[in-house]
Design an enzyme around this catalytic site. Structure first.
Site, mmCIF file in Angstrom:
data_model
loop_
_atom_site.group_PDB
_atom_site.id
_atom_site.type_symbol
_atom_site.label_atom_id
_atom_site.label_comp_id
_atom_site.label_asym_id
_atom_site.label_seq_id
_atom_site.Cartn_x
_atom_site.Cartn_y
_atom_site.Cartn_z
ATOM 1 N N ARG A 278 0.911 -1.209 0.153
ATOM 2 C CA ARG A 278 -0.017 -0.034 -0.017
ATOM 3 C C ARG A 278 0.799 1.201 0.010
ATOM 4 N NH1 ARG A 278 -1.736 1.200 4.817
ATOM 5 N NH2 ARG A 278 -2.578 -0.674 5.190
ATOM 6 N N TYR B 221 -15.102 19.304 -13.922
ATOM 7 C CA TYR B 221 -15.443 18.022 -14.277
ATOM 8 C C TYR B 221 -16.892 17.735 -13.429
ATOM 9 C CZ TYR B 221 -15.366 12.889 -14.625
ATOM 10 O OH TYR B 221 -15.674 11.486 -14.692
ATOM 11 N N ASP C 210 -6.231 20.760 -12.390
ATOM 12 C CA ASP C 210 -6.514 19.448 -13.085
ATOM 13 C C ASP C 210 -5.959 19.673 -14.420
ATOM 14 O OD1 ASP C 210 -7.770 17.625 -14.555
ATOM 15 O OD2 ASP C 210 -9.829 17.584 -13.426
ATOM 16 N N LYS D 294 -7.312 9.297 -18.928
ATOM 17 C CA LYS D 294 -7.512 9.964 -20.237
ATOM 18 C C LYS D 294 -6.127 9.811 -21.000
ATOM 19 C CE LYS D 294 -11.624 10.320 -18.286
ATOM 20 N NZ LYS D 294 -11.763 11.578 -17.157
HETATM 21 C C1 LIG Z 1 -12.297 11.905 -16.076
HETATM 22 C C2 LIG Z 1 -12.064 12.919 -15.486
HETATM 23 C C3 LIG Z 1 -11.587 13.042 -14.195
HETATM 24 C C4 LIG Z 1 -12.007 12.108 -13.190
HETATM 25 O O1 LIG Z 1 -11.087 10.828 -13.048
HETATM 26 P P1 LIG Z 1 -11.527 9.478 -13.072
HETATM 27 O O2 LIG Z 1 -10.245 8.727 -13.583
HETATM 28 O O3 LIG Z 1 -12.626 9.066 -14.222
HETATM 29 O O4 LIG Z 1 -11.590 8.988 -11.553
HETATM 30 C C5 LIG Z 1 -11.168 14.445 -13.518
HETATM 31 N N1 LIG Z 1 -11.049 15.358 -14.264
HETATM 32 C C6 LIG Z 1 -11.362 15.355 -15.562
HETATM 33 C C7 LIG Z 1 -11.098 16.889 -16.225
HETATM 34 C C8 LIG Z 1 -11.737 14.475 -16.226
HETATM 35 O O5 LIG Z 1 -11.910 14.198 -17.634
#
Ligand SMILES: *Cc1c(COP(=O)(O)O)cnc(C)c1O
Length: 388
Positions: free
Chosen positions: A56, A108, A180, A205
């Site tokens: 972990r 998001y 982000d 992504k």
């Molecule tokens: C998909 C996404 C998230 C969340 O991420 P997960 O891997 O789906 O938990 C956060 N911010 C943005 C801009 C995203 O496209």
């Protein structure tokens, strides 16, 4: 905590993407970092271990990914998580009841849901602000504000936030600037270089890029902040499995190459869509008609493959969504394959209707994640699917 290897900061981004954080495996010299499928590590004697005690806390495959992405973002420490939301949830554990957070209004959908449906009930308070205007952000800061959280470009309205200006506001109020960077990736935008304290991603992504895992990662420069995040990463335990880390690490090797192609395809598809629909219906930061085109050019070195269309009505949106053949109707983005989605009913379904209306997130909006297929095929697909 996983600090980068000092020698990994040299070289261009494509070189670092391929090599940073990785060393030939000591037993055989295997060039690829193995998937360390283990939960624990044998100790040589009491208090005498090789730096690994329990998985972990640390796993060598995970560490390689953490170092790799940390060098791409020009940070010093990386922390991988089991999803983007798991990453943000852990970041938010830096704060305590009574703390106030200023957040971009068009973040998001899952970010808003985490704040509004869970963290608000634990005593954190949030103000949602149009972060395109630094003055509005300044006005929202209070004596209890501990963080400013932004996403740029936003999803799906492709609004930009001036990160250098946000850093000035955050510092003035001794708040952390948390960015982000999922959409732009470190190939096109590096928030830490513009004064951010924490940059994070959904690695699901572009970072992984192949739509075959879920993950998140946070990167920071400062050692004290890193120690706090390391504690949370281990104590709260939203850590990724080693195979997912290995997949993401394989993905980052081609991140600069993929982003170059997403960007080329994105620009050509945006140009086609403007000719076909008119520029008031196409939102892409690389278009001179984007209201923040100057900021886009200053802050980003590429515009990527995310394009938003305003089709006017839900019916016209549905027509496109149901007539494409190369683009697939699906949530998510950033993979090599092209996807198309309807944010109002899919990714942003959890955002209340009045908030959607305030932001301009209408039922006519269609979001494209342009992949890296032949651009002629993508354009022909859209041309055939758009209502006449
Ligand atoms: C998909 C996404 C998230 C969340 O991420 P997960 O891997 O789906 O938990 C956060 N911010 C943005 C801009 C995203 O496209």
């Amino acid at each position: 905590m996983t600090r980068i290897f000092d020698e990994d900061i040299a070289g261009g981004i494509a070189t670092r993407a391929i090599h940073a954080g990785q060393r030939p495996e000591p037993l055989s010299g295997a060039i690829m970092t193995p998937v360390y499928l283990t939960s624990t590590y044998v100790q040589d004697g009491l208090g005498d271990n090789k730096g690994y005690e329990y998985a972990r806390g640390k796993n060598p495959t995970r560490e390689a990914l953490e170092r790799n992405v940390a060098t791409l973002e020009r940070g010093r420490h990386g922390f991988a998580f089991s999803s983007g939301m798991g990453c943000l949830d852990s970041i938010m554990k830096l704060f305590r009841a009574g703390d106030h957070i200023v957040c971009g209004e068009n973040v998001y959908g899952g970010t808003f849901r985490l704040f509004d449906k869970i963290l608000r009930h634990l005593g954190l308070s949030f103000s949602y602000v149009d972060t395109r205007d630094p003055q509005r952000v300044e006005d929202a800061m209070t004596s209890s504000t501990r963080a400013l959280l932004v996403e740029t470009p936003t999803n799906p309205l492709m609004r930009l936030t001036d990160l250098a200006a946000m850093s000035v506001v955050a510092k003035r109020h001794q708040a952390l600037l948390i960015v982000d960077n999922t959409f732009a990736t470190p190939v096109f935008q590096r928030p830490l270089e513009l004064g951010a304290d924490i940059v994070w991603h959904s690695t699901t992504k572009y970072i992984n890029g192949h739509s075959d895992m879920i993950g998140g990662i946070a990167v920071v420069l400062e050692d004290d902040l890193a120690a706090k995040l390391q504690f949370i990463n281990n104590a709260a335990g939203a850590v990724p499995g080693p195979f997912d880390c290995w997949l993401a690490l394989r993905g980052t090797k081609t991140l600069p190459l993929r982003m170059k192609q997403h960007d080329l395809n994105g620009r050509q598809i945006a140009k086609f869509l403007v000719e076909r629909l008119g520029d008031e219906h196409v939102i892409y930061p690389g278009l001179a008609s984007h209201p923040q085109f100057e900021l886009a050019k200053r802050q980003m070195s590429g515009f990527g493959g995310m394009i938003t269309l305003e089709m006017g009505t839900r019916e016209r949106a549905r027509h496109v969504l149901e007539h494409v053949k190369v683009f697939s109707l699906a949530e998510s983005l950033g993979g090599v394959e092209s996807l198309i989605s309807h944010p109002a009913s899919m990714t942003h379904a959890s955002v209340p209707a009045d908030r959607k209306a305030d932001m301009g997130l209408s039922d006519g909006i269609v979001r494209l994640s342009c992949g890296i297929e032949d651009v002629e095929d993508l354009i022909a697909d859209l041309d055939a699917a758009l209502p006449k």
